[in-house]
Scaffold this active site. Structure first.
Site, PDB file in Angstrom:
ATOM      1  N   SER A  52       0.860  -1.163   0.096  1.00  0.00           N
ATOM      2  CA  SER A  52       0.059   0.221   0.028  1.00  0.00           C
ATOM      3  C   SER A  52       0.780   1.396   0.122  1.00  0.00           C
ATOM      4  O   SER A  52       1.862   1.272   0.324  1.00  0.00           O
ATOM      5  CB  SER A  52      -0.792   0.204   1.378  1.00  0.00           C
ATOM      6  OG  SER A  52      -1.751  -1.186   1.251  1.00  0.00           O
TER       7      SER A  52
HETATM    8  N1  SAH Z   1      -1.258  -4.840   3.936  1.00  0.00           N
HETATM    9  C1  SAH Z   1      -0.612  -4.896   2.707  1.00  0.00           C
HETATM   10  C2  SAH Z   1      -1.348  -4.633   1.591  1.00  0.00           C
HETATM   11  C3  SAH Z   1      -1.757  -6.033   1.196  1.00  0.00           C
HETATM   12  S1  SAH Z   1      -2.522  -5.986  -0.478  1.00  0.00           S
HETATM   13  C4  SAH Z   1       0.507  -3.923   2.915  1.00  0.00           C
HETATM   14  O1  SAH Z   1       0.778  -3.524   4.048  1.00  0.00           O
HETATM   15  O2  SAH Z   1       1.157  -3.383   1.892  1.00  0.00           O
HETATM   16  C5  SAH Z   1      -3.948  -7.092   0.028  1.00  0.00           C
HETATM   17  C6  SAH Z   1      -3.816  -8.371   0.367  1.00  0.00           C
HETATM   18  O3  SAH Z   1      -5.093  -9.046   0.815  1.00  0.00           O
HETATM   19  C7  SAH Z   1      -3.098  -9.278  -0.725  1.00  0.00           C
HETATM   20  O4  SAH Z   1      -2.064 -10.044  -0.322  1.00  0.00           O
HETATM   21  C8  SAH Z   1      -4.210 -10.403  -0.818  1.00  0.00           C
HETATM   22  O5  SAH Z   1      -3.610 -11.551  -1.276  1.00  0.00           O
HETATM   23  C9  SAH Z   1      -4.923 -10.454   0.551  1.00  0.00           C
HETATM   24  N2  SAH Z   1      -6.188 -10.816   0.694  1.00  0.00           N
HETATM   25  C10 SAH Z   1      -7.258 -10.770  -0.207  1.00  0.00           C
HETATM   26  N3  SAH Z   1      -8.103 -11.604   0.220  1.00  0.00           N
HETATM   27  C11 SAH Z   1      -7.868 -12.050   1.380  1.00  0.00           C
HETATM   28  C12 SAH Z   1      -8.891 -12.970   2.431  1.00  0.00           C
HETATM   29  N4  SAH Z   1      -9.979 -13.470   2.012  1.00  0.00           N
HETATM   30  N5  SAH Z   1      -7.981 -13.443   3.738  1.00  0.00           N
HETATM   31  C13 SAH Z   1      -6.615 -13.011   3.759  1.00  0.00           C
HETATM   32  N6  SAH Z   1      -5.946 -12.186   2.729  1.00  0.00           N
HETATM   33  C14 SAH Z   1      -6.723 -11.722   1.479  1.00  0.00           C
END
Ligand code: SAH
Length: 227
Positions: free
Chosen positions: A62
């Site tokens: 992010s």
């Molecule tokens: N928090 C991260 C950004 C993550 S992007 C940061 O600090 O940069 C979003 C993430 O959510 C992805 O890795 C994706 O695989 C995960 N995701 C999507 N659906 C999900 C679910 N149902 N359970 C857990 N993770 C999930």
């Protein structure tokens, strides 16, 4: 750390201040987390820019401003136990770990979760518990142990129309949840507050762009993931 790195960090913090982040605890947590450790080697030069970057498996780290805004909106204190859905590379989680008592984080990509855990270990962040699971179902019962409700919940992938019910159920009365909601291209970051067992208030924070929440665990692996 060399002077150039320190300058890059300071520039990012000033940038976040100019964009309206005022919570000094949040700003200093962002200053402390080495974002360059969370991005792929070929993106290290951009690690201290205020931008989202690809981390492999079609996922992104992010934008620091969004991490700061989500963290600030939750009003995290050192007494809070936090649940994060969407660990990704672990950056948001690391920022939270400096502010909260404990952070539980769930990622559906096993490969990303393992990598994130290695980073937490390397950075000595000991108040994080990370698992690979479907976060839409909330924190699972493990060895018969049901999780206590959380003070704060942060979801870093977008729900289509509303937060998953399992997450609402795991939020403490008085607790807050921040979550992007909406179709791709029209997502709004929303702040939910659980006012009582049955009642919630909802506030729109800002428009955002997140990958969607998807069900089930994935064991997919590819070579472009963060190394
Ligand atoms: N928090 C991260 C950004 C993550 S992007 C940061 O600090 O940069 C979003 C993430 O959510 C992805 O890795 C994706 O695989 C995960 N995701 C999507 N659906 C999900 C679910 N149902 N359970 C857990 N993770 C999930």
């Amino acid at each position: 750390m060399n002077t150039q790195d320190i300058n890059k960090r300071i520039r990012l913090i000033m940038d976040l201040r100019n964009k309206g982040i005022v919570d000094t605890d949040v700003l200093s947590a962002i200053e402390r987390v080495p974002r360059d450790e969370f991005v792929p080697a070929h993106s290290r030069d951009q690690a201290w820019e205020d931008m989202a970057l690809p981390i492999g498996l079609g996922q992104t780290i992010s934008q620091p401003f969004v991490v700061a805004k989500m963290t600030e909106s939750l009003g995290v204190t050192d007494r809070d136990t936090i649940l994060e859905i969407g660990t990704g590379c672990g950056y948001q989680c690391a920022v939270l770990s400096y502010l909260a008592r404990r952070v539980y984080t769930i990622e559906r990509h096993k490969y990303l979760q393992v990598d994130a855990e290695k980073r937490f270990e390397k950075l000595g962040l000991r108040n994080i518990t990370a698992i690979a699971a479907d976060g839409m179902k909330g924190w699972p019962v493990i060895n018969g142990i049901k999780p206590e409700p959380y003070d704060k919940i942060i979801v870093t992938a977008a729900a289509r129309s509303k937060p998953p019910q399992a997450l609402i159920d795991q939020l403490k009365v008085g607790g807050k949840m921040i979550i992007p909601v909406g179709e791709p291209g029209a997502q709004i970051l929303k702040l939910y507050k659980r006012e009582s067992e049955e009642a919630y208030s909802v506030k729109d924070v800002m428009p955002v762009r997140f990958v969607p929440l998807l069900p089930d665990v994935s064991h997919e692996h590819n070579d472009v993931a963060v190394s």
